[in-house]
Design a protein around this motif. Sequence first.
Motif, PDB file in Angstrom:
ATOM      1  N   ASP A  25      -8.055   0.594   1.109  1.00 13.86           N
ATOM      2  CA  ASP A  25      -6.692   1.144   1.027  1.00 13.86           C
ATOM      3  C   ASP A  25      -5.968   1.039   2.355  1.00 13.86           C
ATOM      4  O   ASP A  25      -5.054   1.802   2.649  1.00 13.86           O
ATOM      5  CB  ASP A  25      -6.736   2.602   0.560  1.00 13.86           C
TER       6      ASP A  25
ATOM      7  N   LEU B 243      -6.444   1.854  -7.349  1.00 16.72           N
ATOM      8  CA  LEU B 243      -6.673   0.698  -6.492  1.00 16.72           C
ATOM      9  C   LEU B 243      -8.166   0.491  -6.324  1.00 16.72           C
ATOM     10  O   LEU B 243      -8.908   1.423  -6.037  1.00 16.72           O
ATOM     11  CB  LEU B 243      -6.019   0.906  -5.126  1.00 16.72           C
TER      12      LEU B 243
ATOM     13  N   PHE C 135      -4.471  -7.578  -4.177  1.00 20.14           N
ATOM     14  CA  PHE C 135      -4.729  -6.194  -4.592  1.00 20.14           C
ATOM     15  C   PHE C 135      -5.170  -6.151  -6.048  1.00 20.14           C
ATOM     16  O   PHE C 135      -4.520  -6.726  -6.928  1.00 20.14           O
ATOM     17  CB  PHE C 135      -3.473  -5.348  -4.397  1.00 20.14           C
TER      18      PHE C 135
ATOM     19  N   PHE D  62      -6.077  -3.590  -9.229  1.00 22.20           N
ATOM     20  CA  PHE D  62      -5.758  -2.227  -9.638  1.00 22.20           C
ATOM     21  C   PHE D  62      -5.691  -2.127 -11.153  1.00 22.20           C
ATOM     22  O   PHE D  62      -5.667  -3.134 -11.877  1.00 22.20           O
ATOM     23  CB  PHE D  62      -4.432  -1.773  -9.025  1.00 22.20           C
TER      24      PHE D  62
ATOM     25  N   ILE E  83      -1.731   4.615 -10.171  1.00 23.11           N
ATOM     26  CA  ILE E  83      -2.363   3.343  -9.838  1.00 23.11           C
ATOM     27  C   ILE E  83      -3.770   3.596  -9.309  1.00 23.11           C
ATOM     28  O   ILE E  83      -3.960   4.333  -8.338  1.00 23.11           O
ATOM     29  CB  ILE E  83      -1.549   2.563  -8.789  1.00 23.11           C
TER      30      ILE E  83
ATOM     31  N   LEU F  58       0.824  -1.210   0.000  1.00 20.34           N
ATOM     32  CA  LEU F  58       0.000   0.000   0.000  1.00 20.34           C
ATOM     33  C   LEU F  58       0.857   1.259   0.000  1.00 20.34           C
ATOM     34  O   LEU F  58       0.486   2.275  -0.609  1.00 20.34           O
ATOM     35  CB  LEU F  58      -0.949  -0.023   1.200  1.00 20.34           C
TER      36      LEU F  58
ATOM     37  N   ARG G  22       2.350   6.187  -6.025  1.00 21.40           N
ATOM     38  CA  ARG G  22       2.184   6.188  -7.478  1.00 21.40           C
ATOM     39  C   ARG G  22       0.756   6.582  -7.832  1.00 21.40           C
ATOM     40  O   ARG G  22      -0.134   5.728  -7.921  1.00 21.40           O
ATOM     41  CB  ARG G  22       2.527   4.791  -8.028  1.00 21.40           C
TER      42      ARG G  22
ATOM     43  N   HIS H 289       3.723   1.553  -1.521  1.00 22.52           N
ATOM     44  CA  HIS H 289       4.140   1.684  -2.913  1.00 22.52           C
ATOM     45  C   HIS H 289       2.995   2.226  -3.774  1.00 22.52           C
ATOM     46  O   HIS H 289       3.214   3.068  -4.663  1.00 22.52           O
ATOM     47  CB  HIS H 289       4.599   0.343  -3.465  1.00 22.52           C
ATOM     48  N   ILE H 290       1.797   1.753  -3.530  1.00 18.59           N
ATOM     49  CA  ILE H 290       0.643   2.209  -4.327  1.00 18.59           C
ATOM     50  C   ILE H 290       0.378   3.689  -4.091  1.00 18.59           C
ATOM     51  O   ILE H 290       0.156   4.462  -5.040  1.00 18.59           O
ATOM     52  CB  ILE H 290      -0.590   1.353  -3.999  1.00 18.59           C
ATOM     53  N   ARG H 291       0.408   4.103  -2.831  1.00 16.72           N
ATOM     54  CA  ARG H 291       0.145   5.517  -2.522  1.00 16.72           C
ATOM     55  C   ARG H 291       1.194   6.436  -3.144  1.00 16.72           C
ATOM     56  O   ARG H 291       0.911   7.603  -3.442  1.00 16.72           O
ATOM     57  CB  ARG H 291       0.100   5.709  -1.008  1.00 16.72           C
TER      58      ARG H 291
ATOM     59  N   PHE I 138       7.483  -3.196  -8.088  1.00 14.76           N
ATOM     60  CA  PHE I 138       7.084  -1.806  -8.318  1.00 14.76           C
ATOM     61  C   PHE I 138       8.121  -1.031  -9.133  1.00 14.76           C
ATOM     62  O   PHE I 138       7.758  -0.108  -9.881  1.00 14.76           O
ATOM     63  CB  PHE I 138       6.761  -1.130  -6.992  1.00 14.76           C
TER      64      PHE I 138
END
Length: 426
Positions: free
Chosen positions: A336, A332, A345, A347, A330, A321, A327, A323-325, A411
């Motif tokens: 979260d 999602l 996950f 996405f 992405i 999460l 970027r 890493h997702i935040r 990532f």
Amino acid sequence: MKADYPIEAVRAQFPALTHADEAGRLPILFDAPGGSQVPRSVTEAVCRYLGLSNSNLGGYAAAGRETQAVNSAARQMAALWLGAQAEEIVFGLNSTGLMFQISRAVAKTWQRGDNIIVSAIDHYSHVSSWQSAAEDCGVEVRTLPLRADGADLDYGRLNDLADGRTRLMAYSLASNVLGTLTDSTPFRQTAARTGALISIDAVHAAVHRLIDVRDLDCDFLFASAYKLGGPHLGMMFAKAGHLRRLTPYKVEPATEAVPQRWEQGTQSFEAQAGFIALMDYWQNLAQFADGADSDGLPRRRLRAAYGRVQAYEAHLSSLILQHIRARPFIRLYGKDTAAGRTPTFAFNIETPSGILPPQAVSRWFGERNVAVGSGNFYALGVVRHFGIGQQGLLRMGCLHYHTEEEIGRFFALLDECVAEMAQETR
């Protein structure tokens, strides 16, 4: 890496994790929600059974006696895993087949004017099985929808959907796409009020949480060994009363004994042998649990192992999460937060030109020996809710043998993929 988790000792038991491709690249296998890699002890057990004891049930020679022992032990292990009794376990080739089989038998007890409730968060094996059985006998199918944000079910709607003619509620204990852990309490409360039966798809949840069918108070529950390190073997828990009362579709001279009357044709005894080894593997994970008694009762050891793995997977979820935040490109789908979910996950990649085709992204990773899934994953209710039914989405998921380094590598590659594919679409 969490210093207290013995990841190297765990990974050493999975030969596939060190099996390089033709270019010498080690795999990164984030397609785990579709099926786990297999510990060496499981493959050895399958080979040992096929090589030394291959037989059908009913034989009096050594191989026949061994097959009977394997079948009995596997049923005991399945009962241990799910918190059930051995006579409540039915084996099959997969959970989907068992769902369709039991749905036809249960539907014989329904009448026109009855209704059932299915869930929009489910894998469609657990929707189509009950839905088609209901349609065959003129029973209404009602769907519990997702919340507006799509992260969980809209439990408040159960009161509107369920009534005195509701015969069954079918829901998933965890979404195989979103990773959402669903709340069983509203279903139990509704069943107590209406008398409806409860069917649970625990195929995804059982990989990440220890199941207890008594606590869930369900009538039917489905799980699959291959999702957490075993061979392709499906199993169903059903209350013994249902297995005795309902009538299976079966070969006439086949046994009427419960639960064997529900197991059609010759079973995969080699898969059952592998499943026994899988349960031994999971019990042995208890030695890595803080303060666990590795010599304790089997169920206690399983609980300790699951607790340790669950804590590690929550750590991996938090890392993903982060890493997702970091970027913004992405998108999602689902929760979260690391709480209330499994490390799975869903996405998509959003660019100024639109969403990058999930299949193309999956193929790009596959060419680098990195497995990440694309499609709808049979979760039609989910992709339809988000309006992506045609293109689908990407899914990555972790199990207890994944590492922080693999996540970081994934990532980093994702950034490379997005830069390359976005350039191509300009």
